[in-house]
Write a protein that holds these residues in place. Sequence first.
Motif, PDB file in Angstrom:
ATOM      1  N   CYS A 183     -18.981   2.149 -16.030  1.00 18.68           N
ATOM      2  CA  CYS A 183     -18.419   2.887 -14.899  1.00 18.68           C
ATOM      3  C   CYS A 183     -17.309   3.803 -15.400  1.00 18.68           C
ATOM      4  CB  CYS A 183     -17.806   1.930 -13.869  1.00 18.68           C
ATOM      5  SG  CYS A 183     -18.974   0.861 -13.031  1.00 18.68           S
ATOM      6  N   GLU A 184     -16.989   4.846 -14.608  1.00 18.12           N
ATOM      7  CA  GLU A 184     -15.823   5.670 -14.903  1.00 18.12           C
ATOM      8  C   GLU A 184     -14.571   4.838 -14.686  1.00 18.12           C
ATOM      9  OE1 GLU A 184     -15.768   9.196 -12.525  1.00 18.12           O
ATOM     10  OE2 GLU A 184     -17.228  10.207 -13.790  1.00 18.12           O
ATOM     11  N   ASP A 185     -13.533   5.137 -15.474  1.00 17.22           N
ATOM     12  CA  ASP A 185     -12.286   4.392 -15.414  1.00 17.22           C
ATOM     13  C   ASP A 185     -11.134   5.369 -15.258  1.00 17.22           C
ATOM     14  OD1 ASP A 185     -10.471   2.178 -15.819  1.00 17.22           O
ATOM     15  OD2 ASP A 185     -10.145   2.957 -17.835  1.00 17.22           O
ATOM     16  N   CYS A 186     -10.318   5.215 -14.218  1.00 14.04           N
ATOM     17  CA  CYS A 186      -9.104   6.025 -14.091  1.00 14.04           C
ATOM     18  C   CYS A 186      -8.163   5.377 -13.086  1.00 14.04           C
ATOM     19  CB  CYS A 186      -9.410   7.469 -13.714  1.00 14.04           C
ATOM     20  SG  CYS A 186     -10.016   7.729 -12.054  1.00 14.04           S
ATOM     21  N   PHE A 187      -6.894   5.787 -13.149  1.00  8.29           N
ATOM     22  CA  PHE A 187      -5.858   5.266 -12.263  1.00  8.29           C
ATOM     23  C   PHE A 187      -4.810   6.346 -12.044  1.00  8.29           C
ATOM     24  CE2 PHE A 187      -1.570   3.648 -11.789  1.00  8.29           C
ATOM     25  CZ  PHE A 187      -1.704   2.814 -10.693  1.00  8.29           C
ATOM     26  N   SER A 188      -4.349   6.488 -10.809  1.00  8.77           N
ATOM     27  CA  SER A 188      -3.219   7.363 -10.511  1.00  8.77           C
ATOM     28  C   SER A 188      -2.451   6.782  -9.336  1.00  8.77           C
ATOM     29  CB  SER A 188      -3.686   8.780 -10.154  1.00  8.77           C
ATOM     30  OG  SER A 188      -2.576   9.557  -9.722  1.00  8.77           O
ATOM     31  N   ARG A 226     -14.417   2.357  -6.360  1.00 10.45           N
ATOM     32  CA  ARG A 226     -13.463   3.461  -6.201  1.00 10.45           C
ATOM     33  C   ARG A 226     -12.581   3.125  -5.005  1.00 10.45           C
ATOM     34  NH1 ARG A 226     -12.956   8.383  -3.241  1.00 10.45           N
ATOM     35  NH2 ARG A 226     -12.002  10.030  -4.491  1.00 10.45           N
ATOM     36  N   PHE A 227     -11.296   2.891  -5.270  1.00 13.16           N
ATOM     37  CA  PHE A 227     -10.321   2.580  -4.232  1.00 13.16           C
ATOM     38  C   PHE A 227      -9.370   3.757  -4.096  1.00 13.16           C
ATOM     39  CE2 PHE A 227      -6.012   1.377  -3.166  1.00 13.16           C
ATOM     40  CZ  PHE A 227      -6.176   0.646  -2.010  1.00 13.16           C
ATOM     41  N   THR A 228      -9.144   4.232  -2.867  1.00 13.32           N
ATOM     42  CA  THR A 228      -8.123   5.240  -2.599  1.00 13.32           C
ATOM     43  C   THR A 228      -7.309   4.768  -1.408  1.00 13.32           C
ATOM     44  OG1 THR A 228      -9.584   6.496  -1.125  1.00 13.32           O
ATOM     45  CG2 THR A 228      -9.513   7.181  -3.429  1.00 13.32           C
ATOM     46  N   GLY A 229      -6.020   5.103  -1.409  1.00 10.46           N
ATOM     47  CA  GLY A 229      -5.205   4.729  -0.266  1.00 10.46           C
ATOM     48  C   GLY A 229      -3.730   4.888  -0.511  1.00 10.46           C
ATOM     49  N   THR A 230      -2.954   4.515   0.504  1.00 17.21           N
ATOM     50  CA  THR A 230      -1.501   4.513   0.410  1.00 17.21           C
ATOM     51  C   THR A 230      -1.015   3.102   0.696  1.00 17.21           C
ATOM     52  OG1 THR A 230      -1.275   5.123   2.736  1.00 17.21           O
ATOM     53  CG2 THR A 230      -1.260   6.915   1.137  1.00 17.21           C
ATOM     54  N   GLY A 235       9.789  -3.780  -0.330  1.00 17.35           N
ATOM     55  CA  GLY A 235      10.991  -3.240  -0.948  1.00 17.35           C
ATOM     56  C   GLY A 235      10.764  -2.059  -1.871  1.00 17.35           C
ATOM     57  N   GLU A 236       9.522  -1.618  -2.041  1.00  8.24           N
ATOM     58  CA  GLU A 236       9.216  -0.487  -2.913  1.00  8.24           C
ATOM     59  C   GLU A 236       8.736   0.695  -2.077  1.00  8.24           C
ATOM     60  OE1 GLU A 236       6.525  -1.593  -6.018  1.00  8.24           O
ATOM     61  OE2 GLU A 236       7.814  -3.202  -6.739  1.00  8.24           O
ATOM     62  N   PRO A 237       8.834   1.926  -2.623  1.00  4.13           N
ATOM     63  CA  PRO A 237       8.389   3.099  -1.866  1.00  4.13           C
ATOM     64  C   PRO A 237       6.866   3.126  -1.693  1.00  4.13           C
ATOM     65  CG  PRO A 237       9.014   3.728  -4.095  1.00  4.13           C
ATOM     66  CD  PRO A 237       9.384   2.277  -3.926  1.00  4.13           C
ATOM     67  N   VAL A 238       6.425   3.828  -0.661  1.00  2.07           N
ATOM     68  CA  VAL A 238       4.998   4.008  -0.406  1.00  2.07           C
ATOM     69  C   VAL A 238       4.445   5.003  -1.427  1.00  2.07           C
ATOM     70  CG1 VAL A 238       3.284   4.836   1.250  1.00  2.07           C
ATOM     71  CG2 VAL A 238       5.249   3.506   2.043  1.00  2.07           C
ATOM     72  N   LEU A 239       3.333   4.646  -2.064  1.00  6.50           N
ATOM     73  CA  LEU A 239       2.688   5.504  -3.055  1.00  6.50           C
ATOM     74  C   LEU A 239       1.239   5.746  -2.660  1.00  6.50           C
ATOM     75  CD1 LEU A 239       3.977   3.807  -6.340  1.00  6.50           C
ATOM     76  CD2 LEU A 239       4.838   5.902  -5.284  1.00  6.50           C
ATOM     77  N   GLN A 240       0.673   6.830  -3.192  1.00  4.94           N
ATOM     78  CA  GLN A 240      -0.745   7.119  -3.021  1.00  4.94           C
ATOM     79  C   GLN A 240      -1.467   6.668  -4.281  1.00  4.94           C
ATOM     80  OE1 GLN A 240      -1.522  11.177  -1.927  1.00  4.94           O
ATOM     81  NE2 GLN A 240       0.226  11.262  -0.568  1.00  4.94           N
ATOM     82  N   TYR A 241      -2.616   6.029  -4.112  1.00  2.00           N
ATOM     83  CA  TYR A 241      -3.351   5.473  -5.243  1.00  2.00           C
ATOM     84  C   TYR A 241      -4.798   5.936  -5.252  1.00  2.00           C
ATOM     85  CZ  TYR A 241       0.380   2.032  -5.746  1.00  2.00           C
ATOM     86  OH  TYR A 241       1.587   1.416  -5.931  1.00  2.00           O
ATOM     87  N   ARG A 301      -0.115  -9.490  -1.193  1.00  2.00           N
ATOM     88  CA  ARG A 301       1.293  -9.128  -1.382  1.00  2.00           C
ATOM     89  C   ARG A 301       1.506  -7.621  -1.426  1.00  2.00           C
ATOM     90  NH1 ARG A 301       4.461 -12.820  -5.390  1.00  2.00           N
ATOM     91  NH2 ARG A 301       6.067 -11.863  -4.152  1.00  2.00           N
ATOM     92  N   THR A 302       0.728  -6.894  -0.642  1.00  2.00           N
ATOM     93  CA  THR A 302       0.830  -5.443  -0.589  1.00  2.00           C
ATOM     94  C   THR A 302       0.735  -5.002   0.862  1.00  2.00           C
ATOM     95  OG1 THR A 302      -0.279  -5.267  -2.723  1.00  2.00           O
ATOM     96  CG2 THR A 302      -0.210  -3.292  -1.393  1.00  2.00           C
ATOM     97  N   GLN A 303       1.544  -4.032   1.234  1.00  2.00           N
ATOM     98  CA  GLN A 303       1.447  -3.429   2.558  1.00  2.00           C
ATOM     99  C   GLN A 303       0.592  -2.177   2.415  1.00  2.00           C
ATOM    100  OE1 GLN A 303       2.733  -4.509   5.632  1.00  2.00           O
ATOM    101  NE2 GLN A 303       1.375  -2.903   6.333  1.00  2.00           N
ATOM    102  N   VAL A 304      -0.638  -2.220   2.890  1.00  2.00           N
ATOM    103  CA  VAL A 304      -1.548  -1.084   2.784  1.00  2.00           C
ATOM    104  C   VAL A 304      -1.554  -0.359   4.121  1.00  2.00           C
ATOM    105  CG1 VAL A 304      -3.930  -0.366   2.432  1.00  2.00           C
ATOM    106  CG2 VAL A 304      -2.975  -2.212   1.065  1.00  2.00           C
ATOM    107  N   TYR A 305      -1.300   0.942   4.069  1.00  2.00           N
ATOM    108  CA  TYR A 305      -1.251   1.731   5.295  1.00  2.00           C
ATOM    109  C   TYR A 305      -2.593   2.357   5.615  1.00  2.00           C
ATOM    110  CZ  TYR A 305       3.670   0.909   4.688  1.00  2.00           C
ATOM    111  OH  TYR A 305       4.877   0.296   4.529  1.00  2.00           O
ATOM    112  N   SER A 306      -3.322   2.739   4.600  1.00  2.00           N
ATOM    113  CA  SER A 306      -4.674   3.253   4.784  1.00  2.00           C
ATOM    114  C   SER A 306      -5.403   3.109   3.458  1.00  2.00           C
ATOM    115  CB  SER A 306      -4.653   4.722   5.212  1.00  2.00           C
ATOM    116  OG  SER A 306      -4.102   5.525   4.190  1.00  2.00           O
TER     117      SER A 306
END
Length: 104
Positions: A26-31, A55-59, A64-70, A88-93
């Motif tokens: 599979c393709e492999d990447c992270f941001s 393939r996972f995408t979301g915010t 206690g940490e800032p919201v990030l896009q993944y 242990r993660t707050q997922v907004y979308s």
Amino acid sequence: CCDSDLCNTGDLQVPAVDENPNGYKCEDCFSNQSADYCTPGREVQCTGEHNTCVRFTGTGSRPGEPVLQYIIRGCGSQDYCKYFHLVRTQVYSYDLQCSPAKTL
């Protein structure tokens, strides 16, 4: 039957992780800068029961940490796609896409 606190006996038996290549890739990447795009770094060989490309995408954020896009791509199991749950993660979308892995 165990139906109260601290009634378990013995050690929990966890199966060993199978890290042997299984003939899939599979393709492999992270941001964590964007949920729209990451540069696929390479194709990785899947191992064990991982025969699905994920393939996972979301915010989201941890407490206690800032919201990030993944965006995350890689190998996963069919059970991962079926029973996906973030701990242990707050997922907004989010969006989770699973597809059959390519054969080597």
